[in-house]
Design a protein around this motif. Structure first.
Motif, short mmCIF file in Angstrom:
data_model
loop_
_atom_site.label_atom_id
_atom_site.label_comp_id
_atom_site.label_asym_id
_atom_site.label_seq_id
_atom_site.Cartn_x
_atom_site.Cartn_y
_atom_site.Cartn_z
N LYS A 82 0.86 -1.18 0.00
CA LYS A 82 0.00 0.00 0.00
C LYS A 82 0.90 1.23 0.00
N HIS A 83 0.74 2.08 -1.02
CA HIS A 83 1.64 3.22 -1.18
C HIS A 83 0.91 4.36 -1.88
N SER A 84 1.32 5.58 -1.56
CA SER A 84 0.64 6.76 -2.12
C SER A 84 1.41 7.38 -3.27
N SER A 88 8.71 6.45 -8.03
CA SER A 88 8.83 7.03 -6.70
C SER A 88 8.27 6.06 -5.67
N GLY A 89 8.46 6.39 -4.41
CA GLY A 89 7.84 5.60 -3.34
C GLY A 89 8.65 4.44 -2.81
N GLY A 90 9.94 4.44 -3.05
CA GLY A 90 10.76 3.33 -2.60
C GLY A 90 10.78 3.14 -1.09
N GLU A 91 10.54 4.23 -0.36
CA GLU A 91 10.56 4.12 1.10
C GLU A 91 9.46 3.21 1.64
N TYR A 92 8.35 3.11 0.89
CA TYR A 92 7.26 2.22 1.32
C TYR A 92 7.70 0.76 1.28
#
Length: 219
Positions: A116-118, A123-127
């Motif tokens: 689940k990611h916004s 992008s969004g690798g931290e999730y």
């Protein structure tokens, strides 16, 4: 489910002008049947697998594994364990997925978690990093069919990147993806001619790429 415009993908595409290696996968195969999962774990020190969904594991917007991939998918799950495999989609598990209904449906169908990611790939690798903590990004292999989203995402985050260049089907895929995929294939061909290499990864320090590719993908 209809995907919203991926602004992140558009913006990050311009980063490739300055660092084209971000688009180059470490390993290029036809599909997930060619991955040597046991060697990835034992020889490459890969401890978790992350996958794109559409045209990597399933047909576009279909929730079940593509039937010819079933044995390979089961091998992946038995090798790494279902808790160390995750789907990272730009539709299921995002804001486009109201109530995460599609994510829940996929989890039931494929037997693994959907991230689940916004922020959409790349992008969004931290999730992904938070979900797989305490594993390091270098202990994760990211597999997908799209260069500008999946492979750039994995390379930006220090994963071992695996490109499945042969898609399941174009039927049902959106027109933007069809057009972009053709551009991506041409771009990779250009990078190969220019001898552009993927970013360094420790899995390949002592192993060759062929150690992680099955000679016979039917076995």
């Amino acid at each position: 489910m209809v995907q919203s415009l991926n602004i992140s993908g558009v913006i990050n595409a311009f980063r490739l002008l300055w660092n084209p290696s971000l688009a180059m996968p470490h390993i290029i195969i036809e599909d997930i049947r060619s991955i040597h999962y046991v060697n990835l774990k034992k020889m490459g020190n890969i401890k978790a697998m992350a996958f794109d969904k559409d045209n990597c594991l399933t047909a576009p917007y279909v929730s079940t594994i593509y039937p010819p991939f079933k044995d390979a998918w089961n091998t992946c799950k038995s090798t790494f364990g279902e808790e160390k495999i995750i789907i990272v989609s730009n539709s299921a598990g995002t804001k486009d997925d109201v109530g995460y209904k599609e994510a829940k449906h996929l989890e039931e169908s494929l037997g693994v978690k959907v991230l689940k990611h916004s922020q959409k790939k790349p992008s969004g690798g931290e999730y992904l990093k938070q979900h797989l903590y305490p594993l390091s990004p270098q202990e994760v292999a990211f597999t997908g069919d799209r260069i500008f989203t999946d492979i750039v995402f994995g390379n930006l985050n220090g994963n071992l990147t695996i490109w499945t260049k042969k898609i399941v089907t174009e039927k049902g895929d959106n027109k933007a993806a069809l057009w972009m995929r053709r551009l991506e294939h041409k771009f990779i061909h250009f990078l190969q001619k220019m001898d552009v290499k993927a970013p360094p990864h420790p899995a390949l320090d002592k192993c060759s790429i062929m150690d992680f590719i099955k000679a016979d993908k039917t076995k």
